[in-house]
Design an enzyme around this catalytic site. Structure first.
Site, PDB file in Angstrom:
ATOM      1  N   ARG A 154       7.871  -2.109  25.009  1.00 28.29           N
ATOM      2  CA  ARG A 154       9.154  -2.642  24.517  1.00 28.29           C
ATOM      3  C   ARG A 154       9.484  -2.199  23.266  1.00 28.29           C
ATOM      4  O   ARG A 154      10.217  -1.725  23.084  1.00 28.29           O
ATOM      5  CB  ARG A 154       9.131  -4.339  24.384  1.00 28.29           C
ATOM      6  N   ILE A 155       8.203  -2.122  22.435  1.00 22.26           N
ATOM      7  CA  ILE A 155       8.575  -1.647  21.175  1.00 22.26           C
ATOM      8  C   ILE A 155       8.649  -0.041  20.911  1.00 22.26           C
ATOM      9  O   ILE A 155       9.733   0.359  20.369  1.00 22.26           O
ATOM     10  CB  ILE A 155       7.197  -2.157  19.994  1.00 22.26           C
ATOM     11  N   ASP A 174       2.125   8.020  27.251  1.00 19.75           N
ATOM     12  CA  ASP A 174       1.676   6.720  27.300  1.00 19.75           C
ATOM     13  C   ASP A 174       0.881   6.948  28.890  1.00 19.75           C
ATOM     14  O   ASP A 174       1.310   7.583  29.667  1.00 19.75           O
ATOM     15  CB  ASP A 174       2.946   5.772  27.853  1.00 19.75           C
ATOM     16  N   ALA A 233       0.984  -0.559  14.725  1.00 18.68           N
ATOM     17  CA  ALA A 233       0.517  -1.089  15.902  1.00 18.68           C
ATOM     18  C   ALA A 233      -0.852  -1.938  15.657  1.00 18.68           C
ATOM     19  O   ALA A 233      -1.020  -3.031  15.249  1.00 18.68           O
ATOM     20  CB  ALA A 233       0.036   0.014  16.797  1.00 18.68           C
ATOM     21  N   ARG A 234      -2.148  -1.066  15.567  1.00 17.16           N
ATOM     22  CA  ARG A 234      -3.234  -1.605  15.224  1.00 17.16           C
ATOM     23  C   ARG A 234      -4.095  -0.974  14.436  1.00 17.16           C
ATOM     24  O   ARG A 234      -4.161   0.516  14.454  1.00 17.16           O
ATOM     25  CB  ARG A 234      -4.111  -1.854  16.814  1.00 17.16           C
ATOM     26  N   ASP A 258       1.209  -0.172   8.345  1.00 15.49           N
ATOM     27  CA  ASP A 258       1.414  -1.813   8.294  1.00 15.49           C
ATOM     28  C   ASP A 258       0.210  -2.512   8.658  1.00 15.49           C
ATOM     29  O   ASP A 258       0.360  -3.788   8.796  1.00 15.49           O
ATOM     30  CB  ASP A 258       2.552  -2.063   9.043  1.00 15.49           C
ATOM     31  N   GLU A 263      -8.314  -5.041   7.808  1.00 12.63           N
ATOM     32  CA  GLU A 263      -7.329  -5.690   7.126  1.00 12.63           C
ATOM     33  C   GLU A 263      -7.639  -7.273   7.064  1.00 12.63           C
ATOM     34  O   GLU A 263      -7.118  -7.818   5.848  1.00 12.63           O
ATOM     35  CB  GLU A 263      -5.899  -5.588   7.707  1.00 12.63           C
ATOM     36  N   HIS A 295       0.754  -6.025   7.239  1.00 16.14           N
ATOM     37  CA  HIS A 295       1.234  -6.475   8.495  1.00 16.14           C
ATOM     38  C   HIS A 295       2.384  -7.291   8.705  1.00 16.14           C
ATOM     39  O   HIS A 295       2.351  -8.527   9.245  1.00 16.14           O
ATOM     40  CB  HIS A 295      -0.222  -7.213   9.233  1.00 16.14           C
TER      41      HIS A 295
END
Length: 330
Positions: A154-155, A174, A233-234, A258, A263, A295
Site C-alpha cells: 500500500r505504501i 517486490d 520502513a524498518r 525516519d 532506535e 520515526h
C-alpha cells in the site's frame, strides 16, 4: 468487555475515549509501556493494546493465558519483534493495523527526498550564519531521476503515484509483485538490477530475517554513484555503518532516515543535555547530507485516529468472534 492500552500518547487519548463511548467497552489508557511488573495486573482484561516499537516482557503470552487476556492488539503494521509462535501456543490472538495511512508515509518519504535534492539543510545552516551564497549546492530535479521502489504494498504504491506526478521514471522490486503494476512493466528481476539503475532508492518493505541489512556494503557497491537512499520502513533493513561509509566516500549523495536499527533508546525520548551513548547514531547526526527524523513518517491526524480505532475494533472482534480480518497468527 475490558481493554487496557499501553504506550498511549496524549494525541491518541481523544480517539480512545470517543471509541470507548461509542462501543460501550471499558478502555484503560496507560502512558507507560508494558513491562514485566505490569503483567500481574492484567487479570480481568480481555485485550491488551500496545505499540510495535520497543521490547516485550519475556513469557508475556504465558502470563496472558494465565490471567485471562485473550488478545494482543498492535497499533502498528509490523509484528517482526513479536513471538507469534508463543502467542499461538498459548491461545492468544495477535492483531495489527495493516494500513493506517499509506499516504502519510509515502508523502513524507517524497518530502525528505526533495529536501535532499535541493540541499535545504545546507542552505538553512548557511542562512542561519548569514551566508547567502548559492554555490556549490546546485540541486537536482526529480523528474530527471529514476526512482527505485523496494516494496510495492500500500505504501509503496502510494509513493509510486506521487513520484509519477513529478514526472520521475519509476522502477520497482517486490518478491510478490502487484498484478496491475506488473502489467505496466515497472518491475525489475532482482535487487541488483534495481540498485544498478536507480538514482533514488526508497524502502517500503517489511523487515524479515532474510532482509536484515539488505542495504549493506555489497548492495551499496552495486549502486550508481551519487545515489540517494530513503528509509521510512524498518531500521534493520540498513547496515548503518556501511551507509556511513558510503556517504563519506561519496558513493551515496544523501540519505533520509525516519527509522534506525537501534532506535528504541533514542526515538520518542527527550535526550537534550544528555550525551548520546550510541556513537554510530552520533556520527550519522554529524553528516550534512543525512536527514534524520524520529520515526514520524506515519504521524498525521488521520493515521493516529486510524491506528487507535482499527486496533480497538480488531480487539473487539477477536474477543467476541474469535477472529478478525487483521489477525496475524492464524
Amino acid at each position: 468487555m475490558k481493554f487496557i492500552a499501553f504506550n498511549v500518547r496524549s494525541d491518541e487519548e481523544k480517539y480512545f475515549k470517543a471509541w470507548e463511548k461509542q462501543n460501550d467497552v471499558q478502555v484503560e489508557c496507560v502512558a507507560a509501556p508494558l513491562t514485566t511488573e505490569k503483567l500481574d495486573g492484567l487479570a480481568g482484561y480481555d485485550a491488551v493494546l500496545t505499540l510495535q516499537t520497543g521490547t516485550y516482557p519475556e513469557k508475556m503470552f504465558e502470563k496472558f493465558k494465565e490471567v485471562g487476556v485473550k488478545v494482543l492488539s498492535i497499533r502498528n503494521v509490523g509484528v517482526d519483534n513479536i513471538d507469534l509462535k508463543a502467542a499461538t501456543e498459548n491461545g492468544i490472538l495477535v492483531t495489527n493495523v495493516p494500513a493506517y495511512s499509506p499516504n502519510a508515509i509515502a508523502e513524507f518519504s517524497v518530502t525528505q527526498l526533495l529536501q535532499l535534492l535541493r540541499n535545504t539543510t545546507l542552505f538553512r545552516r548557511r542562512v542561519a550564519a548569514h551566508d547567502f551564497r548559492w554555490a556549490p549546492f546546485v540541486g537536482k530535479e526529480l523528474r530527471s531521476l529514476t526512482v527505485g521502489v523496494l516494496g510495492t504494498g500500500r505504501i509503496g504504491r502510494a509513493a509510486i503515484n506521487i513520484y509519477r506526478g513529478f514526472g520521475a521514471k519509476v522502477i520497482a522490486y517486490d518478491l510478490y509483485p502487484n498484478p496491475e503494476l506488473k502489467k505496466e512493466g515497472i518491475y525489475v528481476d532482482s535487487y541488483a538490477e534495481l540498485f544498478a539503475q536507480a538514482d533514488v532508492i526508497t524502502l517500503h518493505m517489511p523487515a524479515t530475517a532474510a532482509d536484515h541489512h539488505l542495504i549493506g556494503a555489497e548492495a551499496i557497491a552495486q549502486m550508481k554513484d551519487g545515489v540517494y537512499l530513503i528509509n521510512t520502513a524498518r531500521g534493520a533493513l540498513v547496515d548503518t555503518e556501511a551507509l556511513i561509509a558510503g556517504i563519506k566516500n561519496g558513493k551515496i549523495a544523501g540519505a533520509a532516515l525516519d527509522t534506525y536499527e537501534n532506535e528504541s533508546p533514542i526515538f520518542n525520548h527527550d535526550l537534550k543535555d544528555q550525551p548520546l551513548k550510541d556513537t554510530v547514531f552520533k556520527e550519522l547526526l554529524e553528516l550534512d547530507n543525512v536527514l534524520i527524523t524520529p520515526h514520524v513518517a506515519f504521524y498525521t491526524e488521520t493515521a493516529v485516529e486510524n491506528m487507535v480505532t482499527i486496533a480497538l475494533k480488531s480487539a473487539q472482534e477477536a474477543v467476541t468472534k474469535g477472529t478478525t480480518a487483521t489477525l496475524v497468527n492464524q
